[in-house]
Design a protein around this motif. Sequence first.
Motif, PDB file in Angstrom:
ATOM      1  N   GLU A   1      92.588  -4.339  21.937  1.00 17.33           N
ATOM      2  CA  GLU A   1      91.854  -4.031  22.681  1.00 17.33           C
ATOM      3  C   GLU A   1      91.998  -2.892  23.563  1.00 17.33           C
ATOM      4  OE1 GLU A   1      92.170  -7.208  25.976  1.00 17.33           O
ATOM      5  OE2 GLU A   1      90.859  -8.221  24.680  1.00 17.33           O
ATOM      6  N   PRO A   2      91.255  -1.742  24.396  1.00 19.23           N
ATOM      7  CA  PRO A   2      89.876  -2.057  24.428  1.00 19.23           C
ATOM      8  C   PRO A   2      89.220  -1.625  23.135  1.00 19.23           C
ATOM      9  CG  PRO A   2      90.953  -0.282  25.681  1.00 19.23           C
ATOM     10  CD  PRO A   2      91.986  -0.631  25.178  1.00 19.23           C
ATOM     11  N   GLY A   3      88.257  -2.352  22.842  1.00 19.63           N
ATOM     12  CA  GLY A   3      87.508  -1.568  21.834  1.00 19.63           C
ATOM     13  C   GLY A   3      87.151  -3.088  20.855  1.00 19.63           C
ATOM     14  N   GLY A   4      87.654  -4.360  20.977  1.00 15.66           N
ATOM     15  CA  GLY A   4      87.168  -4.916  19.261  1.00 15.66           C
ATOM     16  C   GLY A   4      85.881  -5.680  19.182  1.00 15.66           C
ATOM     17  N   THR A   5      84.828  -5.084  20.185  1.00 16.08           N
ATOM     18  CA  THR A   5      83.154  -5.292  19.780  1.00 16.08           C
ATOM     19  C   THR A   5      82.877  -3.482  20.007  1.00 16.08           C
ATOM     20  OG1 THR A   5      83.200  -5.687  22.094  1.00 16.08           O
ATOM     21  CG2 THR A   5      83.373  -7.515  21.116  1.00 16.08           C
ATOM     22  N   GLN A   6      81.136  -4.137  20.062  1.00 22.27           N
ATOM     23  CA  GLN A   6      80.705  -2.890  19.852  1.00 22.27           C
ATOM     24  C   GLN A   6      80.240  -2.772  21.164  1.00 22.27           C
ATOM     25  OE1 GLN A   6      79.898  -0.732  17.300  1.00 22.27           O
ATOM     26  NE2 GLN A   6      78.639   0.911  19.356  1.00 22.27           N
ATOM     27  N   ILE A   7      80.675  -3.898  21.922  1.00 24.46           N
ATOM     28  CA  ILE A   7      80.294  -3.527  23.574  1.00 24.46           C
ATOM     29  C   ILE A   7      81.556  -3.305  24.225  1.00 24.46           C
ATOM     30  CG2 ILE A   7      79.452  -4.372  25.545  1.00 24.46           C
ATOM     31  CD1 ILE A   7      77.374  -6.238  24.229  1.00 24.46           C
ATOM     32  N   GLY A   8      82.777  -3.148  23.934  1.00 20.48           N
ATOM     33  CA  GLY A   8      83.780  -2.732  23.607  1.00 20.48           C
ATOM     34  C   GLY A   8      84.228  -1.375  23.418  1.00 20.48           C
ATOM     35  N   ARG A   9      83.605  -1.075  22.696  1.00 22.63           N
ATOM     36  CA  ARG A   9      83.785  -0.272  22.271  1.00 22.63           C
ATOM     37  C   ARG A   9      83.647   1.494  22.945  1.00 22.63           C
ATOM     38  NH1 ARG A   9      84.694  -2.671  17.343  1.00 22.63           N
ATOM     39  NH2 ARG A   9      82.869  -3.085  17.158  1.00 22.63           N
ATOM     40  N   GLU A  10      82.544   0.788  23.788  1.00 23.62           N
ATOM     41  CA  GLU A  10      81.782   1.849  24.510  1.00 23.62           C
ATOM     42  C   GLU A  10      82.243   1.607  25.629  1.00 23.62           C
ATOM     43  OE1 GLU A  10      77.125   1.114  24.777  1.00 23.62           O
ATOM     44  OE2 GLU A  10      76.841   0.520  22.590  1.00 23.62           O
ATOM     45  N   ILE A  11      82.452   0.393  25.898  1.00 23.28           N
ATOM     46  CA  ILE A  11      83.450   0.269  27.207  1.00 23.28           C
ATOM     47  C   ILE A  11      84.979   1.162  27.155  1.00 23.28           C
ATOM     48  CG2 ILE A  11      84.558  -1.106  28.821  1.00 23.28           C
ATOM     49  CD1 ILE A  11      82.822  -3.306  27.975  1.00 23.28           C
ATOM     50  N   ARG A  12      85.463   1.087  26.021  1.00 22.10           N
ATOM     51  CA  ARG A  12      86.703   1.916  25.303  1.00 22.10           C
ATOM     52  C   ARG A  12      85.934   3.480  25.614  1.00 22.10           C
ATOM     53  NH1 ARG A  12      91.722   2.092  22.448  1.00 22.10           N
ATOM     54  NH2 ARG A  12      92.430   3.409  21.848  1.00 22.10           N
ATOM     55  N   ASP A  13      85.394   4.012  25.271  1.00 21.52           N
ATOM     56  CA  ASP A  13      84.414   4.966  25.460  1.00 21.52           C
ATOM     57  C   ASP A  13      84.701   5.355  26.704  1.00 21.52           C
ATOM     58  OD1 ASP A  13      84.180   7.650  24.246  1.00 21.52           O
ATOM     59  OD2 ASP A  13      82.239   7.132  24.863  1.00 21.52           O
TER      60      ASP A  13
END
Length: 270
Positions: free
Chosen positions: A53-65
């Motif tokens: 975290e952040p970024g463990g899912t595709q949506i999460g990777r977009e959030i991480r970005d």
Amino acid sequence: MSDTPSSTRNSRRALKGAFITFEGIDGCGKTTQARLLADKLKAHDFSVVETREPGGTQIGREIRDIVLATRNTFISRSLSSDRLNIRAIQPTSQLLLFLADRIQHINEIIRPAIESGKVVICDRYHDATIAYQKYGGELNLDILEPLITEEITPTKPDLTFWLDIDEGKARERTHIGDSPAIQLSFLLELGANFDLENDIAIDKLSAKLINSTKSRPQQIQLRYLRRIRKGYAALHKADKNRIEKIDGSKTIEEVQSIIWENLTRRFHVL
Ligand code: TYD
């Protein structure tokens, strides 16, 4: 080393379906240790899900970005106009994005994996929000408590390894001055809650920045890291059963063997 108390031995549980997290300030070595533990468990035939975290899912990777991109947390001075250029994600927006990432992650990856008997190893989890946003960023999380209790608290790690290093060591190990989280702390320190459209506020901030000495950002970074470390210490104090504090200044091999010893004391692994 002390003998394992019989109560601990008797309460050892199966590792299948366990949720293990790694925490610590930037540069503590948790990512390396999470990977080493995952590899070792796989070698023991466990089905392991390695995530972060952040970024463990595709949506999460977009959030991480969004949440960690330097483009969203920078301050610079325009050479032509001598004006301060600011584009900072608001600390509360950042907090909400970390929580959004986590809720997605729990539902999409963590809970299904636990329920299917996999071992979940996660590089950072909710303790990071307490340490970084509540202690580091001095944000009030109380207002979000009902949401956290409903969505996050039920998925609690069985074991958390907190790799503790001091702020100086963290600075030696990483270019944390470049970390967006640290840059954000710099803004926080200077008073980030200004109106981005308001020239006067920006000018005031600009003056403060120009007056600051070169060493000041480093002091700010150290103070920020110290607060985060204090946050982890408070979490550890409140839940020593779950959170295992490990001296992260030891060698990779030493830390790895402490982690393994700990895990096998708590779970049936072999
Ligand atoms: P991480 O991915 O562990 O850093 P690295 O890219 O160096 O491996 O974490 C990225 C940053 O996000 C780190 O500075 C800590 C910060 N963070 C928070 O501030 N709050 C949170 O809830 C989480 C999960 C991370």
